[in-house]
Design an enzyme around this catalytic site. Structure first.
Site, PDB file in Angstrom:
ATOM      1  N   HIS A 170      -5.312   6.355  -1.845  1.00 14.36           N
ATOM      2  CA  HIS A 170      -6.105   7.255  -2.674  1.00 14.36           C
ATOM      3  C   HIS A 170      -7.565   6.834  -2.485  1.00 14.36           C
ATOM      4  O   HIS A 170      -7.837   5.649  -2.268  1.00 14.36           O
ATOM      5  CB  HIS A 170      -5.673   7.053  -4.128  1.00 14.36           C
ATOM      6  CG  HIS A 170      -6.279   8.004  -5.111  1.00 14.36           C
ATOM      7  ND1 HIS A 170      -7.545   7.851  -5.607  1.00 14.36           N
ATOM      8  CD2 HIS A 170      -5.780   9.109  -5.701  1.00 14.36           C
ATOM      9  CE1 HIS A 170      -7.799   8.830  -6.465  1.00 14.36           C
ATOM     10  NE2 HIS A 170      -6.751   9.605  -6.540  1.00 14.36           N
ATOM     11  N   ASP A 190      -2.305  -1.065  -5.389  1.00 18.05           N
ATOM     12  CA  ASP A 190      -2.550   0.067  -6.266  1.00 18.05           C
ATOM     13  C   ASP A 190      -1.199   0.587  -6.758  1.00 18.05           C
ATOM     14  O   ASP A 190      -0.484   1.262  -6.021  1.00 18.05           O
ATOM     15  CB  ASP A 190      -3.311   1.146  -5.477  1.00 18.05           C
ATOM     16  CG  ASP A 190      -3.498   2.423  -6.279  1.00 18.05           C
ATOM     17  OD1 ASP A 190      -3.076   2.457  -7.451  1.00 18.05           O
ATOM     18  OD2 ASP A 190      -4.071   3.379  -5.719  1.00 18.05           O
ATOM     19  N   GLN A 239       0.663   4.914  -8.887  1.00 13.66           N
ATOM     20  CA  GLN A 239       1.690   5.929  -8.648  1.00 13.66           C
ATOM     21  C   GLN A 239       3.085   5.304  -8.579  1.00 13.66           C
ATOM     22  O   GLN A 239       4.072   6.007  -8.458  1.00 13.66           O
ATOM     23  CB  GLN A 239       1.353   6.634  -7.329  1.00 13.66           C
ATOM     24  CG  GLN A 239       1.797   8.060  -7.225  1.00 13.66           C
ATOM     25  CD  GLN A 239       1.139   8.966  -8.231  1.00 13.66           C
ATOM     26  OE1 GLN A 239       1.779   9.444  -9.151  1.00 13.66           O
ATOM     27  NE2 GLN A 239      -0.159   9.234  -8.067  1.00 13.66           N
ATOM     28  N   LYS A 252      -0.889   8.226 -16.020  1.00 12.78           N
ATOM     29  CA  LYS A 252       0.151   8.634 -15.067  1.00 12.78           C
ATOM     30  C   LYS A 252       1.529   8.160 -15.504  1.00 12.78           C
ATOM     31  O   LYS A 252       2.521   8.370 -14.814  1.00 12.78           O
ATOM     32  CB  LYS A 252      -0.159   8.073 -13.677  1.00 12.78           C
ATOM     33  CG  LYS A 252      -1.367   8.751 -13.031  1.00 12.78           C
ATOM     34  CD  LYS A 252      -1.512   8.320 -11.610  1.00 12.78           C
ATOM     35  CE  LYS A 252      -2.875   8.671 -11.056  1.00 12.78           C
ATOM     36  NZ  LYS A 252      -3.043  10.112 -10.832  1.00 12.78           N
ATOM     37  N   CYS A 300      -7.336  13.694  -3.029  1.00 13.23           N
ATOM     38  CA  CYS A 300      -8.140  12.464  -3.029  1.00 13.23           C
ATOM     39  C   CYS A 300      -7.622  11.474  -2.002  1.00 13.23           C
ATOM     40  O   CYS A 300      -7.618  10.254  -2.250  1.00 13.23           O
ATOM     41  CB  CYS A 300      -8.162  11.810  -4.408  1.00 13.23           C
ATOM     42  SG  CYS A 300      -8.828  12.851  -5.677  1.00 13.23           S
TER      43      CYS A 300
HETATM   44  C1  LIG Z   1      -2.253   6.172  -5.935  1.00  6.41           C
HETATM   45  C2  LIG Z   1      -3.395   6.405  -6.866  1.00  6.41           C
HETATM   46  N1  LIG Z   1      -4.330   5.475  -7.007  1.00  6.41           N
HETATM   47  C3  LIG Z   1      -5.375   5.634  -7.831  1.00  6.41           C
HETATM   48  C4  LIG Z   1      -5.526   6.771  -8.569  1.00  6.41           C
HETATM   49  C5  LIG Z   1      -6.714   6.899  -9.458  1.00  6.41           C
HETATM   50  O1  LIG Z   1      -6.318   6.975 -10.775  1.00  6.41           O
HETATM   51  P1  LIG Z   1      -7.391   7.268 -11.896  1.00  6.41           P
HETATM   52  O2  LIG Z   1      -7.982   8.599 -11.567  1.00  6.41           O
HETATM   53  O3  LIG Z   1      -6.607   7.307 -13.157  1.00  6.41           O
HETATM   54  O4  LIG Z   1      -8.377   6.181 -11.848  1.00  6.41           O
HETATM   55  C6  LIG Z   1      -4.591   7.786  -8.440  1.00  6.41           C
HETATM   56  C7  LIG Z   1      -4.763   9.045  -9.186  1.00  6.41           C
HETATM   57  O5  LIG Z   1      -4.531  10.118  -8.702  1.00  6.41           O
HETATM   58  C8  LIG Z   1      -3.496   7.596  -7.580  1.00  6.41           C
HETATM   59  O6  LIG Z   1      -2.559   8.544  -7.429  1.00  6.41           O
END
Ligand SMILES: Cc1ncc(COP(=O)(O)O)c(C=O)c1O
Ligand SMILES: [Zn+2]
Lengths: 403, 147
Positions: free
Chosen positions: A117, A195, A198, A221, A360
């Site tokens: 992401h 990360d 997800q 999430k 993203c």
């Molecule tokens: C894999 C992953 N990492 C990071 C994020 C970023 O999350 P946030 O927008 O809550 O900071 C997302 C959100 O879509 C995500 O899917």
């Protein structure tokens, strides 16, 4: 199988006929999460760590109880290794801006996967640019969509400072083998940043099995409210890192000449935090564990596989991988000759919520040779009826475009 | 399907999407601009050939959704042969109409241009339809500045 939990979600109850397939962007909230938060603000609210009165003590206790619960949930016995942030994005930026600034120097390397992401890509790309370090991007297997471990092995060297990798791709659902990555990184003296934003909503997480240096997640999430995130950092790292922001709630002593800081995690929690967010994540974890993450994963994977099978039967739908590589509810696809935005608009018109675009994750979309993708993401409250409605929506889309 | 959706994805729009007009090399490029729609990744590349204040040729190449692609294709058909001044006025009028900024009588517009009206009921898609027009406007501004 999990049908009976659907009624716990007010948004779904209040929007009958809605097919919500965008939980990977953000999940809906069960009533109990909202009620626990509401109760906190009605009965126990005051600023924390400050007031010398009972109410403030209660608020502080609730906030810290959340920390303990989240720590237990991710598999650490050290609540102080958790820093509360606004979201996964802020957690990742914190790492890059503190220890990242400290340990990355000219000529060093940072490794990321191509399926990150932007939140776990751009901070590292920018850090590398600031330091004149090298950003190495590891690809994925185009058939299985799994991380290319061989490429990672050849990319990592003694100059690698960080290996930053998603635990579950928000576009593909791919879940890299974090134990292997962690082992490899340790062998080369690199730190790992996982990360888990997800991953945690769909899979049981136990960090004691792979010992990451850092790990991040976002409450929204996983059934908690938006605006609350977590950073896990190994205690020795958190102790050595400089603060990210300075101000109230993070100091030990301030004189006109100088300031000393509190111990972690307070050192990284400047200012009045989002207490309700912590309460909501505590409640969300109770809710998730009550159902059981194994059951959730099984349920959503079954729905994704069913959708995969039915989309295949229609033809004209590109599904990118075989069903046996589906491990959660995340299902990316494309329809030949119809742009994802048009697909999402037509589905949206039928009250079917899917995401379309680059999600993203532009480097990944590009790597896959696409401009954009459609993503349906299934979660515990979805049912086979939602799959049927998605299929009907896709058929309608083909009709609109005379395909 | 709602009639609003029908109205946006008319056959004329779909035809322009499947067979976009005027994406070609120009022998002389007098002004050009690239446009992006960060939300959905639409991308348009516009080139004008001008002579004596007139648009003698235009190239519009789009990579994007049906609405953006059709809008660019329709625009390319219409602008050719117009004076730069007329073009600028029309572009501003179309933009104002799509955004719903003011009431604009469109019955005298060419039918293909009128066909874009369906997008007004889908606020997030208006950007898609606008992109070729705002990009054309920028291209012409670039040119005026260069003079
Ligand atoms: C894999 C992953 N990492 C990071 C994020 C970023 O999350 P946030 O927008 O809550 O900071 C997302 C959100 O879509 C995500 O899917
Ligand atoms: Zn578009």
């Amino acid at each position: 199988m999990l049908e009976r939990f659907r009624k716990d979600f007010p948004v779904l109850e209040n929007n009958p006929g809605l097919t919500y397939l965008d939980s990977a962007a953000s999940t809906q909230k069960p009533a109990v999460v909202l009620e626990k938060m509401d109760h906190f603000y009605r009965f126990d609210y005051a600023n924390i760590h400050r007031g010398l009165y009972n109410l403030s003590e209660r608020a502080t206790a609730s906030y810290e109880a959340a920390r303990t619960r989240i720590a237990e949930f991710i598999g650490t016995a050290v609540p102080e290794s958790l820093v509360f942030t606004r979201n996964a994005t802020e957690s990742l930026n914190l790492i890059a801006a503190t220890i990242g600034e400290q340990i990355v120097h000219k000529g060093d390397e940072i490794i990321v996967s191509v399926m990150e992401h932007h939140a776990n890509f751009v901070p590292w790309q920018q850090l590398a640019a600031r330091k004149d370090a090298k950003l190495k991007v590891v690809g994925i297997d185009r058939k299985t969509l799994e991380l290319d471990m061989a490429a990672l092995e050849s990319a990592i060297t003694g100059k690698t400072r960080f290996v930053c990798c998603t635990m579950a791709s928000n576009v593909l659902g791919t879940t890299p083998n974090v134990a292997k990555i962690s082992k490899l990184a340790k062998k080369h003296g690199a730190l790992t940043v996982f990360d888990a934003a997800q991953f945690v909503p769909h899979h049981k997480l136990d960090i004691s099995t792979f010992d990451p240096d850092f790990l991040v997640l976002s409450g929204h999430k996983m059934l908690a409210v938006d605006g609350f995130g977590v950073l896990y950092g190994k205690p020795e790292h958190l102790a050595a890192m400089p603060p990210y922001m300075t101000g109230g709630d993070m100091i030990e002593n301030v004189t006109i000449e100088k300031t000393t800081y509190s111990e972690p995690p307070q050192k990284f929690e400047a200012g009045t935090p989002f207490m309700g967010g912590a309460i909501s994540l505590h409640a969300a974890i109770d809710y998730l564990e009550n159902i059981g993450l194994d059951r959730i994963q099984e349920h959503e994977s079954a729905l994704a596989k069913l959708a995969d099978e039915k989309l295949r039967a229609i033809g004209k739908v590109k599904l990118y991988r075989k069903p046996e590589h589906i491990h959660n509810g995340i299902l990316p696809f494309n329809i030949e000759g119809i742009h994802p935005h048009d697909v999402a608009t037509i589905l949206g018109d039928m009250d079917i919520c899917v995401r379309a675009g680059h999600h993203c994750a532009q480097p990944l979309i590009h790597f896959m040779g696409e401009m954009a993708m459609v993503r349906a993401s299934f979660y515990l409250y979805n049912t086979e009826k939602d799959v049927d409605r998605l299929i009907a929506g896709i058929q309608k889309t083909l009709e609109v475009f005379h395909k | 399907m709602t009639t609003q959706l029908d109205n946006m994805y008319r056959d004329l729009i779909l035809d322009h999407y499947e067979h976009p007009r005027n994406c070609h090399e120009l022998s002389n490029v007098n002004s050009s601009e690239e446009g992006f729609n960060p939300l959905c990744g639409d991308h348009v590349d516009i080139n004008f050939e001008q002579k004596d204040g007139k648009i003698t040729d235009i190239s519009v190449c789009t990579k994007g959704c049906a609405i953006c692609t059709a809008s660019g294709s329709i625009m390319s058909d219409i602008l050719k042969g117009h004076s730069v001044e007329e073009t600028d006025r029309l572009v501003k009028e179309v933009k104002a109409y799509l955004k719903g900024e003011r009431d604009i009588e469109i019955s005298n517009w060419p039918p293909s241009l009128q066909a874009l009206s369906g997008v007004r009921k889908f606020p997030i898609r208006i950007k898609c339809a606008l992109l070729p027009w705002t990009t054309a406007e920028l291209a012409l501004q670039n040119q005026t500045k260069q003079k």
